[in-house]
Design a protein around this motif. Sequence first.
Motif, PDB file in Angstrom:
ATOM      1  N   THR A   1      43.304  -4.765  -4.326  1.00 35.41           N
ATOM      2  CA  THR A   1      44.203  -4.097  -3.634  1.00 35.41           C
ATOM      3  C   THR A   1      43.758  -4.033  -2.266  1.00 35.41           C
ATOM      4  OG1 THR A   1      45.167  -2.915  -5.505  1.00 35.41           O
ATOM      5  CG2 THR A   1      45.680  -2.115  -3.264  1.00 35.41           C
ATOM      6  N   VAL A   2      42.581  -3.605  -1.851  1.00 37.67           N
ATOM      7  CA  VAL A   2      41.930  -3.617  -0.508  1.00 37.67           C
ATOM      8  C   VAL A   2      41.736  -4.927  -0.046  1.00 37.67           C
ATOM      9  CG1 VAL A   2      39.900  -2.880   0.645  1.00 37.67           C
ATOM     10  CG2 VAL A   2      40.824  -1.428  -1.052  1.00 37.67           C
TER      11      VAL A   2
ATOM     12  N   ALA B   1      51.813  -2.775  -1.417  1.00 35.34           N
ATOM     13  CA  ALA B   1      52.537  -1.870  -1.012  1.00 35.34           C
ATOM     14  C   ALA B   1      51.435  -0.584  -0.539  1.00 35.34           C
ATOM     15  CB  ALA B   1      53.381  -0.943  -2.081  1.00 35.34           C
ATOM     16  N   VAL B   2      50.160  -0.579  -0.959  1.00 32.77           N
ATOM     17  CA  VAL B   2      49.288   0.307  -0.465  1.00 32.77           C
ATOM     18  C   VAL B   2      48.727   0.190   0.819  1.00 32.77           C
ATOM     19  CG1 VAL B   2      47.028   1.279  -1.055  1.00 32.77           C
ATOM     20  CG2 VAL B   2      48.510   0.514  -2.785  1.00 32.77           C
TER      21      VAL B   2
ATOM     22  N   SER C   1      45.478  -4.195   9.265  1.00 33.06           N
ATOM     23  CA  SER C   1      45.069  -2.958  10.121  1.00 33.06           C
ATOM     24  C   SER C   1      45.015  -1.577   9.285  1.00 33.06           C
ATOM     25  CB  SER C   1      46.242  -3.086  11.299  1.00 33.06           C
ATOM     26  OG  SER C   1      45.766  -1.467  11.763  1.00 33.06           O
ATOM     27  N   ALA C   2      45.982  -1.731   8.235  1.00 28.23           N
ATOM     28  CA  ALA C   2      45.964  -0.421   7.386  1.00 28.23           C
ATOM     29  C   ALA C   2      44.742  -0.287   6.665  1.00 28.23           C
ATOM     30  CB  ALA C   2      47.355  -0.527   6.590  1.00 28.23           C
ATOM     31  N   GLY C   3      44.089  -1.387   5.968  1.00 29.00           N
ATOM     32  CA  GLY C   3      42.996  -1.647   5.406  1.00 29.00           C
ATOM     33  C   GLY C   3      41.660  -1.233   6.065  1.00 29.00           C
TER      34      GLY C   3
END
Length: 368
Positions: A212-213, A222-223, A228-230
Motif C-alpha cells: 500500500t505504501v 485509496a490510502v 506526495s501523500a506517501g
Amino acid sequence: MKFYKEVTTKNIWTLFCCLLLTFTFIIGCGDDGDDEPDPTDEAYDAATMLNDFANTVVLATYSDLDSKAGDLLAAVKALEVDTTQANLEKAQQAWIATRTPWEQSEAFLFGPVDTQGLDPALDSWPVDHVNLQSVLDSGDDLTVDYVAGLEDTQKGFHTIEFLLFREGDQRKADDITERELQYLVSTIMNLKDSTSQLRLAWAPEGENFSNTVASAGEERNAVYPSQSAGVQEMVNGMITIADEVANGKISDPYNEEDTTLVESQFSFNSITDFQENIRGIQNVYMGKFKSDGQGLNEFVSSKNTELDSRFQSEVQKAIDTIGAIPDPFRDSITGNRPAVQAAIDAVSKVQLTLEQDILLLVQGSEFN
C-alpha cells in the motif's frame, strides 16, 4: 507643420525599432529558460524511495522485532523452568534487545500499528505499581487470554519490565514468585502475538500494507492517492516521534521532576530508548535498517543539498546529546538538568527542521 510631421515619423520609427529589439530579447530569454530548466522544478519519482521505506525499513524492523520477541519468550520460559540468576539476566538482556527495534519503529507509528490498536497494547506507560500488584494479588488464572483482556497499562513492554527489573537495581532470581512467573510468561506470549500481528500486517503473505505504501500514487490506491501523500506520511511519522521525545518522554518528567513519568524507569533503559527513537528517524531519512535502500535524503539532497547536510547533522547531534545525559535518566531530571535541557533543545531542532523545511519542501514539490 511639415517639420513636426517629419520629426514625429522619425520618432515613431525609432520607437518601433526599440520595441522590436525588446520583443526579440524577451523571446530569446524565454527560449534559453526552456532549454535549461531549473532541476528543482522537475517531477521526482519517489517509487523506489517508498518501496525501500516500506520493505527495507518498516517491514525489516517489524520482522526483527517479532524475532527478538520470540527470543524474549524463549528466555523467560527458560527462567520459568530454572529460576537462576543467570537465566534472569539473560531474560533482562532479551527484553532490552527487543526494545531496540520497537523504539526505532516509533518513527512510523501509522498504518496497522495505529488502526489495529497495537501501539498502546505493546507500549503503554507509565505503569502503575498498585495496578500491577492488584493483578498479582487477585485469584484470577493468569492465562494468555486473561492478560489479553487486561488494561493496556497492565500488559506489554513495561509490565514485563517491572516483573523482570523492578526498581533498577539488579533483581534477585530468588525473589521472583511463581505467580510473577505466570504473569510474566503470559504477558510475553501476548506481546509476541502482537508483534506477529504487526509483522503480518505489513508482510506480503499477510495484509501487505507495505505494498500500500510502495504503490502510493498508483491507480486504485485509496490510502495514498499520490506519491506526495506517501512521502508526507513518512515525514509526519518522524515529526510525531520527535515531538513525543522532546515534549513528552523527556520534558514531562523533567518539568514535573517526577520519576514516575519516566519511560523504562525500572530497567534504567530510558536514555537508550530515547536514542533509538531518534535512530528511527535516521533510518527513515536514510532508507536503511540492516541494509541500505533509497531514503528521503536523496530527494532532499536533489532539491537542497545544504538542508540535507544540516538535517543529517542535527539528527546525529540529537542522538549524541541524549547520550550525554548521565545514567540513570530518572536521577538526571533533577541532578543534571542542563544536560537534559540540551537534549530537549537538540530534539526540538530536529522536529523544527522536519516541520518547517522538509515537510514544506515535500508539499511544494511535484512527484510522479
